[in-house]
Structure formats: C-alpha cells, structure tokens
Scaffold this motif. Sequence first.
Motif, PDB file in Angstrom:
ATOM      1  N   TYR A 103       0.844  -1.314  -0.063  1.00 47.69           N
ATOM      2  CA  TYR A 103      -0.014   0.140  -0.141  1.00 47.69           C
ATOM      3  C   TYR A 103       0.834   1.274   0.008  1.00 47.69           C
ATOM      4  N   ASP A 104       2.189   1.200   0.506  1.00 47.31           N
ATOM      5  CA  ASP A 104       2.863   2.488   0.694  1.00 47.31           C
ATOM      6  C   ASP A 104       3.435   2.703  -0.786  1.00 47.31           C
ATOM      7  N   LYS A 105       3.328   1.903  -1.771  1.00 47.39           N
ATOM      8  CA  LYS A 105       3.668   2.363  -3.117  1.00 47.39           C
ATOM      9  C   LYS A 105       2.548   2.218  -4.119  1.00 47.39           C
ATOM     10  N   MET A 106       1.656   1.670  -3.742  1.00 51.11           N
ATOM     11  CA  MET A 106       0.385   1.514  -4.686  1.00 51.11           C
ATOM     12  C   MET A 106       0.171   2.977  -5.246  1.00 51.11           C
ATOM     13  N   ALA A 107      -0.180   2.911  -6.783  1.00 54.18           N
ATOM     14  CA  ALA A 107      -0.737   4.244  -7.405  1.00 54.18           C
ATOM     15  C   ALA A 107      -2.028   4.376  -6.935  1.00 54.18           C
ATOM     16  N   LEU A 108      -2.537   5.473  -6.927  1.00 51.43           N
ATOM     17  CA  LEU A 108      -3.864   5.742  -6.637  1.00 51.43           C
ATOM     18  C   LEU A 108      -4.884   5.208  -7.774  1.00 51.43           C
ATOM     19  N   ASP A 109      -4.483   5.150  -8.929  1.00 57.22           N
ATOM     20  CA  ASP A 109      -5.023   4.709 -10.130  1.00 57.22           C
ATOM     21  C   ASP A 109      -5.475   3.129  -9.862  1.00 57.22           C
ATOM     22  N   GLU A 110      -4.366   2.390  -9.708  1.00 55.24           N
ATOM     23  CA  GLU A 110      -4.788   1.043  -9.398  1.00 55.24           C
ATOM     24  C   GLU A 110      -5.745   0.914  -7.986  1.00 55.24           C
ATOM     25  N   PHE A 111      -5.529   1.584  -7.155  1.00 55.03           N
ATOM     26  CA  PHE A 111      -6.409   1.453  -5.914  1.00 55.03           C
ATOM     27  C   PHE A 111      -7.708   1.952  -6.272  1.00 55.03           C
ATOM     28  N   LEU A 112      -7.925   2.747  -7.144  1.00 54.80           N
ATOM     29  CA  LEU A 112      -9.514   3.080  -7.658  1.00 54.80           C
ATOM     30  C   LEU A 112      -9.886   1.848  -8.479  1.00 54.80           C
TER      31      LEU A 112
END
Lengths: 393, 393
Positions: free
Chosen positions: A125-134
């Motif tokens: 989660y510290d390096k996850m892009a917001l894009d992937e998260f959404l």
Amino acid sequence: MTDKEIDLLLSWAVAEIIDKDKLIFELKTGKILRIKHGIDPTTPDLHLGHSVVYHKLRSFQELGHKIIILMGDFTARFGDPTGKLTARTFRTKTEVRKQSSRYKKQLGKILELKKIEFRYNSEWYDKMALDEFLRIIGNFTIHQMLERNMFQERIKNKKPILIPELIYPILQGYDSVMLKADIAVVGQDQLFNEIQARTLQPLYGQKPQAILATPLLIGLDGKQKMSQSLKNYIGITENADEMYGKTMSIPDALISHYFRLATKLPDEKIAKIENGVETKTLNPMEAKKLLAYEIVKTLHGENRARKAEKFFRETFQKKQLPSELKPLKIKKFSSLFEIIAEQKIFSRTELRRLFKQRAVEFNESVVSDINFAVNVSGVAKIGKKRFFRLEIF
Amino acid sequence: MTDKEIDLLLSWAVAEIIDKDKLIFELKTGKILRIKHGIDPTTPDLHLGHSVVYHKLRSFQELGHKIIILMGDFTARFGDPTGKLTARTFRTKTEVRKQSSRYKKQLGKILELKKIEFRYNSEWYDKMALDEFLRIIGNFTIHQMLERNMFQERIKNKKPILIPELIYPILQGYDSVMLKADIAVVGQDQLFNEIQARTLQPLYGQKPQAILATPLLIGLDGKQKMSQSLKNYIGITENADEMYGKTMSIPDALISHYFRLATKLPDEKIAKIENGVETKTLNPMEAKKLLAYEIVKTLHGENRARKAEKFFRETFQKKQLPSELKPLKIKKFSSLFEIIAEQKIFSRTELRRLFKQRAVEFNESVVSDINFAVNVSGVAKIGKKRFFRLEIF
C-alpha cells in the motif's frame, strides 16, 4: 491427515467455515497451505480472546502449514471501523510499527515464531498508485459494503461512517491477493472483511480463499466480548498469579465457554467437568480452579501453573472472604495508601505504621514508600491477612 | 468594476451562487482571481449546453481574471457518476489525453486560449500516495456524499453505486486545493462536487472557493438537458447551416430559454423579442430566426450567420413544407439512395436518374455515386425543391 484429525481441526473452537469442501479437499492433498491471519496493531496487548485464533493457527502450524501473520501497518493508521468508535484518530507509521514488534513478542507465547512468515501491508500500500487503488475498489458497490452489520447499526443510530472505514474491508481483502492466501483464520468479527478477498482473488487468477472463523470469547464481565477497551480481559503476557486470579473471577456460567475456547483440553475431559458441575458432584469453584490451571499452563507452563494455584490457595482462598476478591477499580497512578485507606479497614495511622514496618506488598514486592503510585493492575497485601485486587480502569 | 457591472456578471445566465458576498467583495478589490472550471474529457464534443459556462468564463476573462481549465484526465478514467449510467467502463490515460486536446481546440471558439492556464489533475493524482489519499477522504462521511440527489435516486431505484463514484466529488474538490481556486464556475449539475472543495480548502490554509453555477440548457427535444448521449444537442463546432437549422427546430416554448442562455444579447433586446412573441406582434418563426442568427454569430461570426440565414430562407423556408424539416433519423454509413427511396417521393428509377444527372447534393456537394454512404448528419438536396435533413442516431 485422517478424516478424524480434519474433523477435530475444523470443529474445535470454530464458529463458521466458508468454502469448507475446498478446505477439506486441500487439507487432504497434503499441499502446504498458506494461512493468513491479519493483525491490526493498534492496541497495546494481546489477550485470551485473541488466543482462540492463535491456538487454531498453532494447530495448522503443527500440521506443517505456513502461517502468514499480516501486520496491517498501513491500514492500522486509519483504523478498522468498530461499533464503538465513531471518529478514529489516524496513527503515525512509527506508532504502528512499534506496536507490531510488541505483538510479535507476545505471539511467541503460542506460535513458533521462526516458522511464521511475517508480512506488512505497507509493503504494497505504501507504493500503490491511486489509479490502481481506484480500480480495486471499483469492483465493489457501496451497497455491498454497507451490508456489514456494524455499518447497519451505525446507520440506524445515525452515527457517521467515514469513507476510509467503508474501504477498509476491501483493503483487507486485497491483502489476501498479495499473500496468495489459501485460507484465512480469523475471529468471527473479521468474517465480513475476509469475505471481500473472495471477490478479488479470482480477478488476479487466484482461487478464493477459504475462511475459518473462531468464536468470540466473552470477557470477564460475562457480558461483552473480551476487549482491551472494555478492560474485561486477561492479557497473554500477564503474570501467572494475575491470570489465575482473574480466571477465578469469571461468572460460573462461562466455565464451559472458557474451557472450550481458551484451553486445549480434549473434549472428553471438558465434557466430564461440565457433567460434574451439572450434577453438582463438582463445585464450580473447583471447576474454575481446573480452568485457571489450564489457562496458566498453556501460557506459562506447568510449573508456573502449579505455583499460581498454590498462591491462590494460600492467599485468597484461605485467608480472605470471597467478597474481598472483588477487584477495586482504580485510576492509573493512584496512591496505594489512599486506595487502602478508603476501604476503612485500617485507620490512616495504623496504615502508615504498616507501610513503615514493611508489612505492605504490591505484586509480591515490599512497598514502604507512602507515596507509592499504582500504575499496573495487581494484588496488594497488607499485613499478613489482607489482600486487595486492584484493577486499573 | 462598477456595481452595475458586477450585478450583470452575477445575474446573467446564473442559477446559483455560493458565497456571493465574498465573491462581490473580491471582485471589488481588483485582485486577479483564480477561476476554476473542470472538464471531464470523456465525450467527443462540446455543445451549446456547455457554452453557457464558457460564455460566463469569457466574461471573467475579459475582466482580466485568470481562467484555469482543469482537465480531469485522472478522474475521467473512472468517470463522474451520472444518473444514466450504472456501471462505468474505465478509460486509458491515452484515450483521455487525446480527448483533452480535442476539447482545447473547441474551447478556442469562445475563450482566449493563450490566456488560459491549462492544468491536468493527473499532475497530483498520478503521484499521490494512498496514505495521503485516505487522509483526504477521511474528512468526509458516507452520509455527506450520499446526499447528492443523483445518489439518492440511484438508491431509490435500487441501482448500484460503485465506490469510486462516491469518492469522485471529493477528488473534484481537492482539485480546487491544488489550483488555489478563488471561484469555481460550473454548470448546475456540478454544484455538489464543487461544494466539497469548501470543506477541504480551509484544511490547507485556503479560503473556501465561491461557486457560480450556470443553469442547464434544455436540449432540442424540449425535454431533457442538452447532452451528447441524448443526441439532442448543437455541437460548438458544427457548421453554420446545421447550427442554424437545428436552432430553428426547437419548440417555441424554448425561445426565451435559448435567448437567455445561449446568446449574449442584452436583456432589453431579449425582453423586447419576448414581448413581441407574447403580444403576437412577432411570429415565433421570426423570433427563432433572430435566435439562430445570434447563436451562429457567436460561434462563427456575423458573416457566416448572414449566409446561414440566407441558406435557410432559400432552401427550407421557401421551397419546403415545414413538416419536411423534421430530421430523418438514420444509421451511420446508410446509403443515401436507399434513405431517399424509402421516402416514396421519387420512384427508384427516377431517383437513379437524378443521381446520374448530378441533381443530388449532400451538404452542398454533388453526389453522383449511387453507393454513397452518409456518415455525418447533414442536409440532402434532391433536384431543386426537395430537402431532407438527415441525422445520425
């Protein structure tokens, strides 16, 4: 594994199993399974309620499966929604990491630490892009998340739900994807969150994890689930005498509940004790002593259990009235002198003298300082006959 | 600015203003204000409905204020929730960027492009840590977001709401923080989203933005708001004759609505026309011609407006029955020959001859190929007297 062993594994201290057939099938293949258990490192200590899950994990570990302890060091910064709290304070990374190491040490009481795979969800989660998260959360509707009982209650009581709380179960589910979990073993209150993993895993080419949920242990008050914030708990690292004494204080109605969830005594033995209490051939007090002995034995070893039993017999049971066993609820940093004085058993002059004469003890250490402040729960001994159990609230 | 100028700016084509006092105060200080308008570059073309906002932005631009066009190239990948769609398909970054450049070109029809600050919200969202994102959305409850009318309707109709849709308004709000917006100028359907900025800006040491919302223009059908997906629109870049003709097709009841939102004619002139129609001293057809003229003039200049008027008069008005002005709805790549043949006005033999004799035109170009396929909307002219308006659906 024999059918009987599997049966025991999947029935002892089990509340619910999701995808049981798959689980049985995989246990039979002899494959080493990846068993996930997530911890939200937010409260300082593990207690007997948590230990129900850890004993179950220990069983899987003894069968050679891989236990993965997932420290939710990312998610814990935002907090799992609970029924109790409405607004969560966000934590720093440092706070959460510190708490994780405390937990690790405590886990060693039950599990073989060396064989555990310790993971942190900040890894992804510290390096996850917001894009992937959404994209991940885009697999869920609001309605699906609000089905969680706790949210329904909040809505009914018109209490706010913060948006990160709504997302929390999805993040917990995605952890299983990253860990390639075959099974999640959790307390029943985490079942909803773990179920979300089953939606996500197939999207990443994985089979959905099975879930084994253990029942929630009721606290010492005999009413609510054991929890740190309710102060109705026995900590995994509490000293043997405290642990023994606290176990003796549970309501009789919970004897069986505790035997089945907090000890590893075989079913036959538990049944025998239950039967004894029921037919009044065994005094509940004696049953509780057996229980307290077993609990201390599991966490401190047989020797310490024997000593705790002796301590209990010699102090509380022989010399004090049962009513005096009731704990005094005190604030942290209360003056020991003032607490005892308020009991009106000794005059203040008399009490001052007892301190001077080194006749006052707290948790088996002499206390001669009249200004001594109590900052942990424990037992105070005044003179030779008086004992008080002090409990920080 | 004089009070009268401010009054005009804040009343012409305005549906609602949030924080009007602050806005008036700041306009009077003479400070250059940062005026945000966000575009979700998801649909291919801008239309007259959008132009209401752009005319308002143009007014601010002429007063020397800074217009910031925020291309939601990050958020557009997930899509603003709408009442129409229930599940959104996610877009690629490339698709969205391509669309952004198309929009830029079209904006030049109304705004001075060189003076605009063009920004993209991928500037901040592409590199935002999940940690920061969760803190931002942690300032909002689910309840606050679900207040949006559109969500309420979805809930009522038991239609799903994806979690990213719930978050979209917050992201749009945070854009204002990054842009340090003093005012947002938007269509009324974006009001809810822009209001979220007012919660966030103070947390970042900014004054909450004022919001000026323009009314939504009703489409050519006279029923629903002008929208690309409903095909009831006049595109900003459509050719002058098309634009003029389409305007002539609006229901009479909308004449005043269009004058007030789609032209920049002074109030007194509009009032005079409205009065004329009401007292029947002005034929609605004549009023519409004034309207069509004004709309074409704004987007294509006075010369082109005059020519479009002439074209309309010479073709549709003189030679055709009004009923024939009704557009024929056709599929893209339909055969022009077949479309006309189906009208049963000419026999197929007769029609074949007209093609051969170069007596058939489409959008003012001769069509002699009997296999000619129509792939844009336009006007077909057959012989000297027959006109058909063809509309791709």
